[in-house]
Design a protein around this motif. Structure first.
Motif, PDB file in Angstrom:
ATOM      1  N   GLN A 347      47.336  34.095  35.756  1.00 26.88           N
ATOM      2  CA  GLN A 347      46.554  35.239  36.229  1.00 26.88           C
ATOM      3  C   GLN A 347      46.699  35.385  37.730  1.00 26.88           C
ATOM      4  O   GLN A 347      47.118  34.465  38.426  1.00 26.88           O
ATOM      5  CB  GLN A 347      45.082  35.088  35.822  1.00 26.88           C
ATOM      6  N   HIS A 348      46.322  36.588  38.211  1.00 23.48           N
ATOM      7  CA  HIS A 348      46.412  36.936  39.628  1.00 23.48           C
ATOM      8  C   HIS A 348      44.991  37.059  40.169  1.00 23.48           C
ATOM      9  O   HIS A 348      44.329  38.097  40.002  1.00 23.48           O
ATOM     10  CB  HIS A 348      47.177  38.257  39.786  1.00 23.48           C
ATOM     11  N   PRO A 349      44.452  36.007  40.793  1.00 25.22           N
ATOM     12  CA  PRO A 349      43.036  35.985  41.186  1.00 25.22           C
ATOM     13  C   PRO A 349      42.593  37.169  42.035  1.00 25.22           C
ATOM     14  O   PRO A 349      41.477  37.682  41.849  1.00 25.22           O
ATOM     15  CB  PRO A 349      42.914  34.668  41.950  1.00 25.22           C
ATOM     16  N   ALA A 350      43.419  37.609  42.986  1.00 27.95           N
ATOM     17  CA  ALA A 350      42.996  38.661  43.911  1.00 27.95           C
ATOM     18  C   ALA A 350      42.637  39.957  43.195  1.00 27.95           C
ATOM     19  O   ALA A 350      41.763  40.704  43.646  1.00 27.95           O
ATOM     20  CB  ALA A 350      44.082  38.919  44.950  1.00 27.95           C
ATOM     21  N   THR A 351      43.310  40.232  42.082  1.00 28.74           N
ATOM     22  CA  THR A 351      43.049  41.484  41.360  1.00 28.74           C
ATOM     23  C   THR A 351      42.363  41.247  40.017  1.00 28.74           C
ATOM     24  O   THR A 351      42.069  42.211  39.300  1.00 28.74           O
ATOM     25  CB  THR A 351      44.361  42.247  41.108  1.00 28.74           C
ATOM     26  N   MET A 352      42.096  39.990  39.685  1.00 34.60           N
ATOM     27  CA  MET A 352      41.475  39.695  38.392  1.00 34.60           C
ATOM     28  C   MET A 352      40.174  38.924  38.582  1.00 34.60           C
ATOM     29  O   MET A 352      39.135  39.523  38.831  1.00 34.60           O
ATOM     30  CB  MET A 352      42.471  38.947  37.487  1.00 34.60           C
ATOM     31  N   THR A 353      40.191  37.613  38.492  1.00 31.01           N
ATOM     32  CA  THR A 353      38.946  36.831  38.479  1.00 31.01           C
ATOM     33  C   THR A 353      38.126  36.963  39.756  1.00 31.01           C
ATOM     34  O   THR A 353      36.901  36.826  39.726  1.00 31.01           O
ATOM     35  CB  THR A 353      39.240  35.342  38.251  1.00 31.01           C
ATOM     36  N   HIS A 354      38.771  37.216  40.895  1.00 28.49           N
ATOM     37  CA  HIS A 354      38.046  37.277  42.170  1.00 28.49           C
ATOM     38  C   HIS A 354      38.099  38.658  42.797  1.00 28.49           C
ATOM     39  O   HIS A 354      37.874  38.815  43.996  1.00 28.49           O
ATOM     40  CB  HIS A 354      38.598  36.218  43.134  1.00 28.49           C
ATOM     41  N   SER A 355      38.374  39.669  41.980  1.00 27.32           N
ATOM     42  CA  SER A 355      38.443  41.038  42.509  1.00 27.32           C
ATOM     43  C   SER A 355      37.084  41.528  42.981  1.00 27.32           C
ATOM     44  O   SER A 355      37.005  42.443  43.811  1.00 27.32           O
ATOM     45  CB  SER A 355      38.997  41.980  41.445  1.00 27.32           C
ATOM     46  N   VAL A 356      35.993  40.906  42.489  1.00 22.13           N
ATOM     47  CA  VAL A 356      34.646  41.296  42.907  1.00 22.13           C
ATOM     48  C   VAL A 356      34.345  40.849  44.337  1.00 22.13           C
ATOM     49  O   VAL A 356      33.466  41.401  44.992  1.00 22.13           O
ATOM     50  CB  VAL A 356      33.594  40.699  41.939  1.00 22.13           C
ATOM     51  N   VAL A 357      35.100  39.872  44.832  1.00 24.95           N
ATOM     52  CA  VAL A 357      34.859  39.335  46.170  1.00 24.95           C
ATOM     53  C   VAL A 357      35.463  40.279  47.212  1.00 24.95           C
ATOM     54  O   VAL A 357      36.647  40.628  47.123  1.00 24.95           O
ATOM     55  CB  VAL A 357      35.478  37.923  46.316  1.00 24.95           C
TER      56      VAL A 357
END
Length: 404
Positions: A347-357
């Motif tokens: 997965q790509h954290p910046a646009t997926m799991t941590h996109s809310v940050v």
């Protein structure tokens, strides 16, 4: 034989369950019921008053769930355990338990995106503030403590940067200031890391991940080092908040736990093989893995973990477009935002799991557009290596065509 006479690899299969009390059923039965009948009105009175042990209502306790909780308590060397309907239910329960309006939470600078979202809600609605810091030294932690600080919340390894936090240092500071310490132990599982033995107060898991291991349940777990406090949390979080796990989901976790040791060994051995490949690939800039001997935090990893586990993060040359192109070029490895499954996931954290940050805070956490998180599964390592190699080759072809 029970307790210290058996190894955890054995207890993870047997702890908390007596087949003689369940008609000799080898597998823990699923008590798929909402309520339990009493032999008499007096028995109902005694159970509700706490004078007699026994099931009452599945929101207050269930025999299948009880087996899971006893097993997790043993695995984490705790005094009490609670099972929840999700990992975030476990996170919100312990933070609500420890805080009141006006309090302050000190957190590692990297945390799961939904944990960040919860902290933002707590600050906006209830004036429970938080700070994200590196926690690199005891001095840095000391400096960040405020008069209103009540607990220290830690991820280690941190999601998704794999940065480590020295738990001994955190515990030392917390004890000097009378603060509670909560550790999200999802990435390591209790097979590789036991923070309670270091002096941490609470350990939690997104049990969806390594505890279950099969990608077919959402669940959370909380283990504490104080039985009375855990009983108090049970009465609030499960009796009043209602954040419970279903008996069937608990049964799935019991099933998954039986293979946790062998799965973690395979996850780790596969990850080590992929690590060696990624570290030497010209299109990879950096690789982050706890038991990488070139990792500046390797000594911390060896002190508090028994192995590196199955998660690797790495940065690819380029940015978001290159990272997404690489992921789209994979065929065996699946694009999905979980971890700990039999299948290898990316997965790509910046646009997926941590996109809310928010971007500024995300970058401060070390989550750049070129960062990719890889959850290494149980497949044959050679097949995984071939899939990675094929994706990198497609990137090279694109790069050549772009330059023409």
């Amino acid at each position: 034989m029970r307790g210290n006479k058996l190894h955890k690899d054995t207890l993870v299969i047997h702890e908390g369950y007596d087949d003689k009390a369940h008609h000799g059923s080898l597998t823990t039965p699923i008590y798929q019921t909402s309520t339990f009948s009493f032999e008499s009105a007096k028995q109902g009175e005694l159970r509700f008053s706490g004078e007699e042990a026994g099931p009452i209502y599945s929101r207050l306790g269930n025999p299948t769930v009880h087996v899971l909780e006893e097993r997790m308590k043993m695995l984490e060397n705790g005094k009490g355990a609670l099972a929840f309907g999700s990992g975030m239910a476990a996170v919100s329960t312990v933070l609500v338990h420890l805080t009141k309006s006006g309090d302050h939470i000190l957190c590692t600078r990297g945390i799961y995106g939904c944990t960040f979202g919860l902290l933002s809600i707590m600050e906006e609605k209830y004036n429970i503030t938080h700070d994200l810091i590196r926690m690199g030294t005891e001095e840095e932690i000391e400096k960040a403590i405020k008069p209103e600080t009540v607990c220290i919340y830690v991820e280690t390894p941190i999601n998704p940067t794999m940065e480590l936090v020295d738990l001994h240092a955190v515990v030392n500071v917390a004890k000097r200031h009378g603060l509670k310490v909560v550790v999200d132990n999802t990435f390591s599982s209790p097979y590789l890391q036991n923070p309670l033995t270091i002096g941490v107060d609470f350990v939690l898991h997104s049990a969806t991940k390594y505890i279950n291991g099969h990608g077919d349940v959402i669940a959370g777990l909380l283990v504490g080092n104080d039985k009375d406090e855990m009983d108090k949390i049970r009465m609030s979080a499960q009796k009043d908040y209602g954040g419970i796990i279903s008996p069937f989901d608990a049964w799935l976790l019991i099933r998954g736990l039986k293979t946790l040791p062998v799965r973690m060994e395979r996850h780790t051995s596969n990850a080590e093989k992929l690590l060696a490949y990624l570290k030497n690939h010209p299109l990879v800039e950096q690789v982050f893995y706890p038991f990488d001997e070139d990792n500046p935090q390797y000594e911390i990893a060896k002190r508090q973990m028994s192995a590196g586990g199955g998660l690797i993060s790495f940065t690819i040359k380029g940015g978001r477009d290159e990272a997404q192109h690489f992921m789209d070029s994979l065929s065996l490895i699946k694009i999905a935002v979980s971890l700990g499954d039999a299948e290898t996931l990316i997965q790509h954290p910046a646009t997926m799991t941590h996109s809310v940050v928010p971007e500024e805070k995300r970058l401060a956490m070390g989550i750049t557009d070129s960062l990719i998180r890889l959850s290494v599964g149980l497949e044959n390592a050679d097949d995984l290596l071939a899939d990675l190699a094929g994706a990198f080759e497609k990137m090279k072809v694109t790069e050549v065509n772009t330059n023409i």
